[in-house]
Design an enzyme around this catalytic site. Structure first.
Site, mmCIF file in Angstrom:
data_model
loop_
_atom_site.group_PDB
_atom_site.id
_atom_site.type_symbol
_atom_site.label_atom_id
_atom_site.label_comp_id
_atom_site.label_asym_id
_atom_site.label_seq_id
_atom_site.Cartn_x
_atom_site.Cartn_y
_atom_site.Cartn_z
ATOM 1 N N GLU A 49 0.668 -1.124 0.007
ATOM 2 C CA GLU A 49 -0.027 -0.177 0.096
ATOM 3 C C GLU A 49 0.928 1.409 0.002
ATOM 4 O OE1 GLU A 49 -2.847 0.233 3.320
ATOM 5 O OE2 GLU A 49 -3.821 1.760 2.386
ATOM 6 N N GLU A 197 -12.534 -2.386 2.628
ATOM 7 C CA GLU A 197 -13.067 -1.936 3.920
ATOM 8 C C GLU A 197 -14.226 -0.725 3.753
ATOM 9 O OE1 GLU A 197 -10.181 -1.364 6.922
ATOM 10 O OE2 GLU A 197 -9.638 -3.277 6.677
ATOM 11 N N TYR A 263 -6.843 -8.876 11.638
ATOM 12 C CA TYR A 263 -5.572 -8.461 12.355
ATOM 13 C C TYR A 263 -5.426 -9.146 13.832
ATOM 14 C CZ TYR A 263 -4.433 -5.349 8.315
ATOM 15 O OH TYR A 263 -4.019 -4.753 7.219
ATOM 16 N N GLU A 320 -6.034 -9.261 3.880
ATOM 17 C CA GLU A 320 -5.479 -8.452 4.977
ATOM 18 C C GLU A 320 -5.395 -9.316 6.052
ATOM 19 O OE1 GLU A 320 -6.013 -4.330 5.464
ATOM 20 O OE2 GLU A 320 -6.446 -4.068 3.570
#
Ligand code: AHR
Length: 518
Positions: A49, A197, A263, A320
Site C-alpha cells: 500500500e 473496507e 488483524y 489482509e
C-alpha cells in the site's frame, strides 16, 4: 508450560472434532493417500500500500538513486521476493485505494499531480509510483497483480476506464492512452478488488448498501479479450458474520471472491495493542490465542458462504491479515512500521496452516504488508535490507504452493498459561505431484520442547529432511547490524524406527519436515 491434558484433534479437510483424554505426548497420524483440495499458492500472497515506506523506499527508489535499481525499483527487494515465489501482490491499498485516482499516476512523472495521503501520516504523495511502475514491479518479481479499485471516492466510469487501460488490446481510447505512455501490450490483470473496507475507511457503508454498490461497479469492470477478471467484493471485518450473510444474499451471484480482514493484536484492543519487541510471556500467549481465532472466523464465514454457494464457486480471500502493534517511539505513527520477531513467525505459521486446512474455500490470502509496514517480510533502512522471521516462514512454507492438502489426525497436548490454555501444536500437511509430503508444525509453547510421534500408516519413508526456525528468546529478531540473527537451520532432532518418526520440537519453533516415500 505443558499440561498432561491431551486434546485429540482430527482434521479431515476443514472438519474439526475434539475430545480430551489423559496422555503424555503429541501424536500425528498422516494419511498421504487421503488428499483433499489443492492448496492455492495465492494463499501465500502479499499486500502493498502507499503507506509509510512500503512503496517509497521499500520498492521505489527512483531511477537516479544510488541504491541499485531497475527502472527505479530496488533490486535487493525484488531478488528477496523472487526467492519466496511470491504468487500475487495486492495494490494500491488498503484505505489508500479508495482515495486513489489512477490517472494521477500515469504519464511523465514531472507532470503527475500530487495528493495528500490522508490516511497514512498526511504526507504528500507525488504519484511517481503508478500503474506502469506497479506492473513493472510485478513483472520483475514474477508475481500476479491484484488491483484494488477505488469505490469509496471513485466512479464506475473511472473504474471501467482503469480496467480498459490495463487490459484491453483494442484500439480504444484507454488502450491508446496506455500506448502513448509507452506500453503497447495490455497487461494480464486477473484479480480486481471492488473497494476496500467499505464498512469503514472505504465509505462507512452498511452491508445492504455496499452490496448494491458492488453490483453496480462490478457491471463495469469488464473482461477484455482473453483477460478474464476475477471480481472480489469487500468482505467482513473479523467476526462480522452479518456482513458476509448480506453480501452473499444480495450479490453472491455477481462475485468471484469475498474478502475477510482480521488483524492479530496482542491485547485485542485497538487503543493499546502491545509492543513488537520486549514483551513477556503473557503477551506471547495472548497473541497466539488471538491469532488462533482465524480458525473460527474462516470456519464460520465459510459456513455462511456454503448456504448461498454450496458448490464453493466464490473464494474466501483473506486479503489482509497479520500482527498489528503499537507504533514504535520516534517514528511517524501513521507509517505502521514495526519490528518482526519469532512471535510473528509463529503467527505466520499458524495462519498459513489454518488457510491450508481450509483450501476448499480459502483461495487467497495477503499478509499485511510486504515491506516496512505491519507484519512485513522485509525491512529496509536506506540501502540496507533485512529478511524478517515472517519472511523465513513464507520461505519454508513455499513447499505447500499448489500442493494437495493431506489429511492427518493430531492428538496434541496443550500450552497452559495463567489458568488459560491453547493447543500446543499447529500443523498442516501437503503432497507434491512427485509424492513428497511436507509437514509444517508450530510449537506454540515458548518454554518447553514438545515430543511428537509421527505415524505414517501404509507408507515407508525412505528419507526425511527437516528445517527449524527458533531461538532462545521470544522476541528474537533481525537488525540491520545483525540481519542473520534468526534464520532457519537444518533440524535433525528426530529418529525413524519401525515406520514411526519421533521428533523433539524445540520450544517456540516452526518446523518443516519433508518426507520422501519409497
Ligand atoms: O494495512 C493497513 C490498513 O489496515 C489498510 O489500509 C486497511 O485496509 C486496514 O484497515
Amino acid at each position: 508450560m505443558k499440561s498432561t491434558l491431551l486434546k485429540i484433534t482430527g482434521i479431515a479437510a476443514a472438519s474439526l472434532a475434539m475430545l480430551s483424554l489423559q496422555a503424555a505426548d503429541n501424536e500425528l497420524v498422516i494419511y498421504p493417500e487421503k488428499t483433499g483440495e489443492t492448496i492455492s499458492k495465492n494463499i501465500y500472497g502479499h499486500f502493498s500500500e502507499h503507506l509509510g515506506h512500503c512503496i517509497y523506499e521499500g520498492f521505489w527508489v527512483g531511477e537516479d538513486s544510488d541504491i541499485p535499481n531497475v527502472r527505479g525499483i530496488r533490486k535487493d527487494v525484488v531478488e528477496a521476493l523472487k526467492e519466496v515465489d511470491l504468487p500475487v501482490l495486492r495494490w494500491p491499498g488498503g484505505c489508500f485505494a479508495d482515495e486513489y485516482h489512477w490517472k494521477d499516476g500515469i504519464g511523465p512523472k514531472e507532470k503527475r499531480p500530487t495528493m495528500i495521503n490522508t490516511h497514512w501520516g498526511g504526507v504528500v504523495e507525488n504519484n511517481h509510483f503508478g500503474t506502469h511502475e506497479f506492473m513493472d514491479l510485478c513483472e520483475q518479481i514474477g508475481t500476479e497483480p491484484f488491483v484494488s479499485i477505488n469505490v469509496g471516492s471513485g466512479t464506475p466510469q473511472e473504474a471501467m476506464e482503469w480496467v480498459e487501460y490495463m487490459t484491453s488490446g483494442a484500439f480504444s481510447p484507454m488502450a491508446n492512452l496506455r500506448r502513448e505512455n509507452g506500453r503497447e501490450d495490455p497487461w494480464k490483470v486477473t484479480y480486481l478488488g471492488i473497494g476496500n473496507e467499505n464498512w469503514g475507511c472505504g465509505g462507512n457503508m452498511r452491508p445492504e448498501y455496499y452490496a448494491d454498490v458492488f453490483r453496480h461497479f462490478q457491471t463495469f469492470t469488464k473482461s477484455y479479450g482473453d483477460n478474464k477478471v476475477f471480481k472480489i467484493a469487500c468482505g467482513a471485518s473479523g467476526d462480522d458474520y452479518h456482513w458476509t450473510d448480506t453480501l452473499m444474499k444480495i450479490a453472491g451471484d455477481k462475485m468471484d471472491g469475498l474478502s475477510l480482514h482480521f488483524y492479530t493484536l496482542p491485547t485485542g484492543d485497538w487503543s493499546k495493542k502491545g509492543e513488537s519487541t520486549g514483551f513477556e510471556e503473557d503477551e506471547w500467549f495472548a497473541t497466539l490465542k488471538e491469532t488462533l481465532k482465524m480458525e473460527e472466523m474462516v470456519t464460520k464465514h465459510s459456513a455462511i458462504m456454503d448456504i448461498y454457494d454450496p458448490e464453493k464457486r466464490v473464494g474466501l480471500m483473506v486479503d489482509e491479515w497479520g500482527t498489528w502493534y503499537d507504533p514504535e517511539p520516534g517514528r511517524n505513527p501513521g507509517f505502521l512500521y514495526q519490528q518482526n520477531t519469532l512471535r510473528d513467525a509463529l503467527v505466520a505459521g499458524i495462519n498459513l496452516n489454518i488457510f491450508n486446512s481450509h483450501s476448499e474455500r480459502v483461495r487467497m490470502a495477503n499478509i499485511a504488508q510486504v515491506v516496512n509496514v505491519l507484519q512485513a517480510m522485509i525491512l529496509t533502512d536506506g540501502a540496507k535490507i533485512l529478511k524478517t522471521p515472517t519472511y523465513h516462514v513464507f520461505d519454508l512454507y513455499k513447499v505447500h504452493h499448489d500442493a494437495k492438502f493431506v489429511e492427518f489426525q493430531l492428538n496434541e497436548t496443550s500450552y497452559d498459561f495463567d489458568e488459560d490454555s491453547i493447543p500446543a501444536l499447529n500443523v498442516s500437511c501437503s503432497k507434491k505431484e512427485d509424492g513428497i509430503v511436507n509437514v509444517t508444525i508450530c510449537n506454540l509453547d515458548p518454554t518447553e520442547a514438545n515430543q511428537l510421534t509421527c505415524k505414517l500408516p501404509g507408507a515407508v519413508v525412505a528419507k526425511v529432511t527437516a528445517q527449524v526456525l527458533t531461538s532462545d528468546v521470544m522476541d528474537a529478531h533481525n537488525t540491520f547490524d545483525e540481519p542473520e540473527a534468526i534464520h532457519p537451520v537444518e533440524f535433525n532432532d528426530f529418529t525413524i524406527e519401525s515406520g514411526e518418526l519421533k521428533a523433539t520440537l524445540p520450544a517456540k519453533s516452526v518446523v518443516l519436515l519433508t518426507l520422501n516415500y519409497e
